[in-house]
Design an enzyme around this catalytic site. Sequence first.
Site, short mmCIF file in Angstrom:
data_model
loop_
_atom_site.label_atom_id
_atom_site.label_comp_id
_atom_site.label_asym_id
_atom_site.label_seq_id
_atom_site.Cartn_x
_atom_site.Cartn_y
_atom_site.Cartn_z
N ARG A 1 45.67 39.18 31.87
CA ARG A 1 44.85 39.02 32.93
C ARG A 1 43.30 38.81 32.24
NH1 ARG A 1 46.48 38.24 38.94
NH2 ARG A 1 44.55 36.82 38.64
N ASP B 1 44.53 58.80 45.85
CA ASP B 1 44.68 59.66 47.19
C ASP B 1 46.07 59.88 47.92
OD1 ASP B 1 42.71 60.19 45.12
OD2 ASP B 1 40.79 60.41 47.00
N SER C 1 51.70 39.16 38.60
CA SER C 1 51.70 38.91 37.67
C SER C 1 51.31 40.06 36.22
CB SER C 1 49.83 38.10 37.33
OG SER C 1 49.11 39.22 37.69
N ASN D 1 52.66 47.22 46.17
CA ASN D 1 51.50 46.35 45.13
C ASN D 1 50.46 46.12 45.84
OD1 ASN D 1 49.87 43.84 44.29
ND2 ASN D 1 52.05 42.22 44.21
N ARG E 1 48.35 30.71 46.93
CA ARG E 1 47.78 31.00 46.79
C ARG E 1 47.58 30.78 44.92
NH1 ARG E 1 47.12 37.26 45.56
NH2 ARG E 1 45.32 37.32 45.48
N ARG F 1 41.28 43.43 35.39
CA ARG F 1 42.80 43.57 36.12
C ARG F 1 43.01 44.31 35.31
NH1 ARG F 1 43.10 39.88 39.73
NH2 ARG F 1 41.74 37.79 39.75
N HIS G 1 43.04 47.97 41.30
CA HIS G 1 41.65 48.05 40.41
C HIS G 1 40.29 48.76 41.28
CE1 HIS G 1 44.05 45.41 39.03
NE2 HIS G 1 44.04 44.07 39.58
N ALA H 1 44.19 43.51 44.62
CA ALA H 1 43.33 43.96 44.61
C ALA H 1 43.09 45.00 44.62
CB ALA H 1 41.92 43.00 45.21
C1 DQA Z 1 48.39 40.93 41.73
C2 DQA Z 1 47.25 41.47 40.70
C3 DQA Z 1 45.89 41.67 41.58
O1 DQA Z 1 45.03 41.91 39.77
C4 DQA Z 1 45.48 40.85 42.21
O2 DQA Z 1 44.21 40.87 42.43
C5 DQA Z 1 46.66 40.76 43.27
C6 DQA Z 1 48.01 40.28 43.66
C7 DQA Z 1 49.91 40.89 41.70
O3 DQA Z 1 51.03 41.27 42.50
O4 DQA Z 1 49.64 40.42 40.45
O5 DQA Z 1 45.51 40.39 44.33
O6 DQA Z 1 48.89 43.05 42.17
#
Ligand code: DQA
Length: 149
Positions: free
Chosen positions: A105, A85, A100, A72, A17, A109, A78, A75
Amino acid sequence: MKILVINGPNLNLLGTRESDVYGTKTLDEINESLEKLAEELGVELDIRQSNHEGEIVDLIQKAKGCKALVINPAAYTHTSVAIRDAIAAVDIPAVEIHISNIYKREEFRHTSLISPVAYGQISGFGAESYVLGLRAAVSIAKNAQKGAS
Ligand code: DQA
Protein backbone atom coordinates in the site's frame (compact mmCIF):
# COMPACT_ATOMS: atom_id res chain seq x y z
CA MET A 1 -5.16 -19.50 29.37
CA LYS A 2 -6.30 -16.01 28.43
CA ILE A 3 -5.40 -14.20 25.18
CA LEU A 4 -5.99 -10.47 24.76
CA VAL A 5 -7.13 -9.21 21.33
CA ILE A 6 -6.84 -5.46 20.71
CA ASN A 7 -8.21 -3.56 17.73
CA GLY A 8 -7.14 0.00 17.08
CA PRO A 9 -8.87 3.01 15.53
CA ASN A 10 -11.56 2.73 12.86
CA LEU A 11 -11.71 -1.05 13.04
CA ASN A 12 -15.16 -0.66 14.63
CA LEU A 13 -16.21 0.45 11.12
CA LEU A 14 -15.21 -2.81 9.42
CA GLY A 15 -17.91 -4.01 7.07
CA THR A 16 -18.60 -0.56 5.66
CA ARG A 17 -15.12 0.97 5.77
CA GLU A 18 -13.20 0.82 2.45
CA SER A 19 -14.56 -2.66 1.77
CA ASP A 20 -12.36 -2.98 -1.34
CA VAL A 21 -9.36 -2.92 1.06
CA TYR A 22 -10.74 -4.42 4.28
CA GLY A 23 -13.53 -6.71 3.04
CA THR A 24 -17.16 -6.82 4.11
CA LYS A 25 -16.97 -8.69 7.43
CA THR A 26 -17.87 -6.62 10.47
CA LEU A 27 -15.75 -6.62 13.61
CA ASP A 28 -18.55 -8.52 15.40
CA GLU A 29 -18.42 -11.25 12.73
CA ILE A 30 -14.62 -11.47 13.02
CA ASN A 31 -14.92 -11.65 16.80
CA GLU A 32 -17.49 -14.45 16.51
CA SER A 33 -15.09 -16.54 14.42
CA LEU A 34 -12.31 -15.85 16.95
CA GLU A 35 -14.55 -16.97 19.83
CA LYS A 36 -15.33 -20.21 17.94
CA LEU A 37 -11.64 -20.90 17.34
CA ALA A 38 -10.80 -20.04 20.95
CA GLU A 39 -13.28 -22.64 22.14
CA GLU A 40 -11.72 -25.24 19.83
CA LEU A 41 -8.24 -24.38 21.09
CA GLY A 42 -9.35 -24.30 24.72
CA VAL A 43 -8.41 -20.69 25.45
CA GLU A 44 -10.30 -17.69 26.76
CA LEU A 45 -10.41 -14.37 24.91
CA ASP A 46 -10.64 -10.77 26.03
CA ILE A 47 -11.49 -8.79 22.86
CA ARG A 48 -11.27 -4.97 22.86
CA GLN A 49 -11.44 -2.12 20.39
CA SER A 50 -10.46 1.49 20.97
CA ASN A 51 -10.03 4.59 18.86
CA HIS A 52 -7.75 6.13 21.52
CA GLU A 53 -4.00 5.62 21.80
CA GLY A 54 -3.84 6.08 25.59
CA GLU A 55 -6.68 3.61 26.13
CA ILE A 56 -4.77 1.01 24.09
CA VAL A 57 -1.66 1.68 26.22
CA ASP A 58 -3.79 1.15 29.37
CA LEU A 59 -5.18 -2.14 28.00
CA ILE A 60 -1.66 -3.44 27.30
CA GLN A 61 -0.39 -2.37 30.74
CA LYS A 62 -3.32 -4.16 32.41
CA ALA A 63 -2.82 -7.36 30.38
CA LYS A 64 -0.51 -8.94 32.96
CA GLY A 65 -2.66 -12.10 33.37
CA CYS A 66 -2.81 -12.74 29.61
CA LYS A 67 -0.43 -15.22 27.99
CA ALA A 68 -0.31 -13.52 24.57
CA LEU A 69 -1.58 -10.47 22.76
CA VAL A 70 -3.06 -10.30 19.24
CA ILE A 71 -3.07 -6.69 18.13
CA ASN A 72 -4.19 -4.84 15.03
CA PRO A 73 -2.91 -1.37 15.94
CA ALA A 74 -4.47 0.03 12.72
CA ALA A 75 -3.19 3.55 11.93
CA TYR A 76 -1.20 3.62 15.20
CA THR A 77 1.03 0.94 13.65
CA HIS A 78 2.78 3.68 11.74
CA THR A 79 2.92 6.40 14.41
CA SER A 80 2.71 5.16 17.99
CA VAL A 81 5.88 5.06 20.05
CA ALA A 82 3.59 4.83 23.11
CA ILE A 83 1.97 1.54 22.00
CA ARG A 84 5.35 0.19 20.95
CA ASP A 85 6.80 1.04 24.38
CA ALA A 86 3.81 -0.50 26.20
CA ILE A 87 4.32 -3.81 24.35
CA ALA A 88 8.05 -3.69 25.12
CA ALA A 89 7.31 -2.98 28.79
CA VAL A 90 5.05 -5.98 29.47
CA ASP A 91 6.38 -9.51 29.29
CA ILE A 92 3.67 -10.79 26.94
CA PRO A 93 4.36 -12.03 23.39
CA ALA A 94 2.50 -9.93 20.82
CA VAL A 95 1.33 -10.99 17.37
CA GLU A 96 0.81 -7.93 15.15
CA ILE A 97 -1.85 -8.42 12.52
CA HIS A 98 -3.17 -6.47 9.55
CA ILE A 99 -6.11 -7.22 7.31
CA SER A 100 -4.44 -5.62 4.29
CA ASN A 101 -0.87 -6.20 3.14
CA ILE A 102 0.62 -2.94 4.44
CA TYR A 103 3.73 -3.38 2.25
CA LYS A 104 1.64 -3.30 -0.95
CA ARG A 105 0.00 0.00 0.00
CA GLU A 106 1.05 3.65 0.42
CA GLU A 107 4.66 4.19 1.46
CA PHE A 108 3.70 5.61 4.89
CA ARG A 109 2.16 2.21 5.75
CA HIS A 110 5.41 0.34 5.01
CA THR A 111 6.87 1.26 8.39
CA SER A 112 5.57 -0.47 11.49
CA LEU A 113 6.81 0.88 14.83
CA ILE A 114 5.25 -2.21 16.42
CA SER A 115 7.06 -4.97 14.48
CA PRO A 116 10.42 -4.61 16.30
CA VAL A 117 8.72 -5.43 19.61
CA ALA A 118 6.27 -8.01 18.24
CA TYR A 119 6.93 -11.75 18.22
CA GLY A 120 5.86 -11.70 14.58
CA GLN A 121 3.56 -10.06 12.06
CA ILE A 122 0.73 -11.36 9.87
CA SER A 123 -0.34 -9.00 7.10
CA GLY A 124 -2.57 -9.28 4.07
CA PHE A 125 -4.86 -12.26 4.60
CA GLY A 126 -8.07 -10.28 5.02
CA ALA A 127 -10.21 -11.20 8.02
CA GLU A 128 -8.31 -14.51 8.05
CA SER A 129 -5.30 -12.56 9.45
CA TYR A 130 -7.12 -12.55 12.80
CA VAL A 131 -7.60 -16.32 12.75
CA LEU A 132 -3.95 -16.90 11.80
CA GLY A 133 -2.90 -14.40 14.47
CA LEU A 134 -4.88 -16.17 17.17
CA ARG A 135 -3.48 -19.56 16.13
CA ALA A 136 0.05 -18.12 16.27
CA ALA A 137 -0.54 -16.49 19.67
CA VAL A 138 -1.94 -19.69 21.20
CA SER A 139 0.94 -21.73 19.83
CA ILE A 140 3.51 -19.29 21.27
CA ALA A 141 1.72 -19.19 24.64
CA LYS A 142 1.42 -22.99 24.85
CA ASN A 143 5.09 -23.47 23.94
CA ALA A 144 6.10 -20.93 26.59
CA GLN A 145 4.04 -22.84 29.15
CA LYS A 146 5.69 -26.15 28.15
CA GLY A 147 9.11 -24.54 28.45
CA ALA A 148 8.28 -23.26 31.92
CA SER A 149 7.10 -26.62 33.32
C1 DQA B 1 -4.60 -1.94 9.01
C2 DQA B 1 -3.60 -1.23 8.09
C3 DQA B 1 -3.32 0.18 8.58
O1 DQA B 1 -2.39 0.82 7.71
C4 DQA B 1 -4.59 1.00 8.59
O2 DQA B 1 -4.35 2.29 9.12
C5 DQA B 1 -5.70 0.33 9.32
C6 DQA B 1 -5.88 -1.11 9.18
C7 DQA B 1 -5.03 -3.31 8.46
O3 DQA B 1 -5.59 -4.10 9.23
O4 DQA B 1 -4.81 -3.62 7.28
O5 DQA B 1 -6.55 0.98 9.94
O6 DQA B 1 -4.00 -2.15 10.27
